[in-house]
Design a protein around this motif. Structure first.
Motif, mmCIF file in Angstrom:
data_model
loop_
_atom_site.group_PDB
_atom_site.id
_atom_site.type_symbol
_atom_site.label_atom_id
_atom_site.label_comp_id
_atom_site.label_asym_id
_atom_site.label_seq_id
_atom_site.Cartn_x
_atom_site.Cartn_y
_atom_site.Cartn_z
ATOM 1 N N UNK A 1 0.787 -1.225 0.000
ATOM 2 C CA UNK A 1 0.000 0.000 0.000
ATOM 3 C C UNK A 1 0.820 1.275 0.000
ATOM 4 N N UNK A 2 2.144 1.170 -0.021
ATOM 5 C CA UNK A 2 2.979 2.367 -0.093
ATOM 6 C C UNK A 2 2.936 2.952 -1.505
ATOM 7 N N UNK A 3 2.948 4.266 -1.578
ATOM 8 C CA UNK A 3 2.889 4.921 -2.879
ATOM 9 C C UNK A 3 4.180 4.712 -3.668
ATOM 10 N N UNK A 4 4.043 4.142 -4.855
ATOM 11 C CA UNK A 4 5.155 4.067 -5.798
ATOM 12 C C UNK A 4 5.190 5.314 -6.667
ATOM 13 N N UNK A 5 3.994 5.834 -6.981
ATOM 14 C CA UNK A 5 3.881 7.058 -7.770
ATOM 15 C C UNK A 5 2.790 7.913 -7.147
ATOM 16 N N UNK A 6 3.204 9.007 -6.527
ATOM 17 C CA UNK A 6 2.232 9.944 -5.962
ATOM 18 C C UNK A 6 1.567 10.710 -7.098
ATOM 19 N N UNK A 7 0.255 10.904 -6.998
ATOM 20 C CA UNK A 7 -0.472 11.548 -8.096
ATOM 21 C C UNK A 7 -0.028 12.981 -8.326
ATOM 22 N N UNK A 8 0.426 13.650 -7.283
ATOM 23 C CA UNK A 8 0.821 15.052 -7.418
ATOM 24 C C UNK A 8 2.294 15.200 -7.795
ATOM 25 N N UNK A 9 3.163 14.489 -7.090
ATOM 26 C CA UNK A 9 4.598 14.697 -7.269
ATOM 27 C C UNK A 9 5.268 13.655 -8.168
ATOM 28 N N UNK A 10 4.641 12.485 -8.275
ATOM 29 C CA UNK A 10 5.273 11.392 -9.020
ATOM 30 C C UNK A 10 6.318 10.662 -8.214
ATOM 31 N N UNK A 11 6.542 11.107 -6.974
ATOM 32 C CA UNK A 11 7.582 10.521 -6.136
ATOM 33 C C UNK A 11 7.050 9.331 -5.342
ATOM 34 N N UNK A 12 7.949 8.406 -4.966
ATOM 35 C CA UNK A 12 7.519 7.265 -4.162
ATOM 36 C C UNK A 12 7.620 7.563 -2.670
ATOM 37 N N UNK A 13 6.874 6.800 -1.866
ATOM 38 C CA UNK A 13 7.068 6.839 -0.425
ATOM 39 C C UNK A 13 8.442 6.261 -0.098
ATOM 40 N N UNK A 14 8.942 6.612 1.063
ATOM 41 C CA UNK A 14 10.281 6.162 1.464
ATOM 42 C C UNK A 14 10.405 4.647 1.484
ATOM 43 N N UNK A 15 9.350 3.955 1.888
ATOM 44 C CA UNK A 15 9.425 2.501 2.063
ATOM 45 C C UNK A 15 8.796 1.725 0.898
ATOM 46 N N UNK A 16 8.429 2.400 -0.162
ATOM 47 C CA UNK A 16 7.790 1.724 -1.298
ATOM 48 C C UNK A 16 8.782 0.805 -2.010
ATOM 49 N N UNK A 17 8.298 -0.349 -2.439
ATOM 50 C CA UNK A 17 9.145 -1.328 -3.121
ATOM 51 C C UNK A 17 8.423 -1.908 -4.327
ATOM 52 N N UNK A 18 9.099 -1.906 -5.479
ATOM 53 C CA UNK A 18 8.562 -2.597 -6.646
ATOM 54 C C UNK A 18 8.636 -4.093 -6.377
ATOM 55 N N UNK A 19 7.563 -4.835 -6.597
ATOM 56 C CA UNK A 19 7.622 -6.284 -6.351
ATOM 57 C C UNK A 19 8.380 -7.019 -7.463
ATOM 58 N N UNK A 20 9.145 -8.012 -7.066
ATOM 59 C CA UNK A 20 9.808 -8.922 -7.992
ATOM 60 C C UNK A 20 9.625 -10.342 -7.465
ATOM 61 N N UNK A 21 9.390 -11.314 -8.325
ATOM 62 C CA UNK A 21 9.273 -12.703 -7.865
ATOM 63 C C UNK A 21 10.545 -13.162 -7.157
ATOM 64 N N UNK A 22 10.400 -14.134 -6.280
ATOM 65 C CA UNK A 22 11.514 -14.596 -5.446
ATOM 66 C C UNK A 22 12.692 -15.065 -6.288
ATOM 67 N N UNK A 23 12.431 -15.836 -7.349
ATOM 68 C CA UNK A 23 13.553 -16.372 -8.138
ATOM 69 C C UNK A 23 14.358 -15.258 -8.789
ATOM 70 N N UNK A 24 13.692 -14.169 -9.183
ATOM 71 C CA UNK A 24 14.405 -13.047 -9.798
ATOM 72 C C UNK A 24 15.297 -12.352 -8.782
ATOM 73 N N UNK A 25 14.789 -12.179 -7.556
ATOM 74 C CA UNK A 25 15.587 -11.529 -6.517
ATOM 75 C C UNK A 25 16.777 -12.409 -6.108
ATOM 76 N N UNK A 26 16.557 -13.716 -6.036
ATOM 77 C CA UNK A 26 17.652 -14.625 -5.699
ATOM 78 C C UNK A 26 18.707 -14.652 -6.801
ATOM 79 N N UNK A 27 18.260 -14.603 -8.039
ATOM 80 C CA UNK A 27 19.194 -14.606 -9.182
ATOM 81 C C UNK A 27 20.084 -13.359 -9.131
ATOM 82 N N UNK A 28 19.517 -12.241 -8.817
ATOM 83 C CA UNK A 28 20.279 -10.989 -8.690
ATOM 84 C C UNK A 28 21.382 -11.131 -7.643
#
Length: 352
Positions: A111-138
């Motif tokens: 529920x954290x803002x990734x894109x604020x409607x006014x500023x376009x900025x994300x909340x400090x704790x916002x995270x783009x989701x990635x599947x587990x295998x992709x994060x482990x591969x990284x």
């Protein structure tokens, strides 16, 4: 049942190939797949809204949101009581979904803002989701490169997941091999000052001419191409090697500190009749192990591309002797195989 008389309408955008039905109290209103006619235009509209019609300056967080939207396979629309909002989170992480709330803000699964409607900025704790295998591969790629004294920033995101990717068909890859070999041979002959006539090339491999892209056709139809064009197409041997590797014609993808074995690449192309090569092509994605091997190469090469470009920008020697030209050609081929940005060969991008 939803007790609230004024439920919230939520849009969820999942990048997974296989749909995961919402498992929390809600009223499902709509679900559509990327092949449905209405979804691509609505995704484009969402991207325009995220970028405010092109008026917002691209940032790392906005770029990540755009990449997510491009990978969307399923769109869900449902109504949920405001008191139940927290129950969306677990499902959204599992389905790798970003959410759009009634205020049109783009949110992460928590529920954290990734894109604020006014500023376009994300909340400090916002995270783009990635599947587990992709994060482990990284993480594995980063550690492997660190062991070779190649440091890359943690901010570089994971590449596409096994659960998201749609590889190109093996026969399409084989056709691309035919075309790449043709333009590379022509470039090699021009570079040597002994140009092979186009008629002779067509006679040797008529099927290759059926697979050429507009840029390749233009190159072959130019009697005296400029030197840079010759160099660019000569480099295609590296892309060809990568596609051959993807088809299992080479056992390993060697460390990119030297160019490929061009005579071996050519020998493999010549050894098998064109029609048989296309008919019998099998991509490494035929098994889960092989799919992981392909994506491992995509992720590792992507990070080495950053390292090579970073060294060039700062006028430094590339770490561990990596060759930026080799890496770039490999990434072009690999991004094409995974259908990065759904681009045709001539339009493939290789960002880092």
């Amino acid at each position: 049942m939803i007790a609230n008389d004024m439920p919230l309408q939520i849009h969820a955008y999942s990048t997974l190939r296989m749909p995961i039905a919402p498992d929390f109290p809600c009223r499902s209103l709509h679900q559509e797949h990327r092949l449905d006619a209405h979804l691509p235009p609505s995704l484009q509209e969402l991207m325009n809204r995220v970028m405010e019609g092109g008026n917002r300056e691209m940032t790392q967080s906005l770029y990540a949101v755009m990449r997510h939207i491009e990978r969307v396979h399923h769109h869900y629309r449902f109504e949920i009581a405001e008191a139940e909002l927290q129950q969306i989170s677990k499902w959204a992480w599992e389905s790798n979904s970003i959410l759009v709330y009634p205020d049109r803000s783009v949110r992460d699964p928590a529920g954290h803002r990734l894109v604020d409607t006014e500023t376009g900025l994300p909340d400090e704790h916002a995270k783009i989701p990635f599947p587990v295998d992709a994060r482990e591969r990284k993480l594995v790629s980063e550690q492997t490169l660190r062991n070779r004294l190649i440091d890359t920033p943690e901010s570089l995101p994971p590449v596409i997941s096994e659960l998201e990717v749609e590889f190109r068909d093996a026969d399409e890859v084989a056709w691309r091999c035919l075309a790449l070999f043709m333009v590379a041979v022509r470039a090699e002959s021009l570079s040597a000052g002994k140009p092979i006539p186009i008629g002779k090339l067509r006679e040797k491999s008529p099927m290759a001419f059926e697979a050429l892209t507009p840029n390749e056709i233009e190159f072959l139809n130019t009697d005296h191409p400029d030197q840079q064009s010759v160099v660019n197409f000569l480099w295609r041997y590296e892309a060809l090697f990568t596609l051959q590797w993807a088809l299992g014609m080479h056992a390993h993808m060697p460390f990119p500190d030297e160019i490929c074995d061009v005579p071996k690449v050519a020998e493999l192309q010549i050894a098998q009749p064109n029609r048989l090569q296309v008919a019998e092509a099998e991509l490494r994605q035929g098994s889960s192990h092989a799919s992981r091997e392909l994506l491992d190469a995509v992720d590792m090469n992507y990070r080495m591309l950053w390292a090579a470009r970073n060294a060039k920008v700062h006028d430094q020697t590339p770490p561990s002797g990596i060759d930026g030209g080799v890496i770039s050609e490999r990434q072009h081929a690999l991004n094409w195989i995974i259908q990065f940005e759904n681009a045709d060969w001539d339009d493939v991008d290789i960002p880092s």
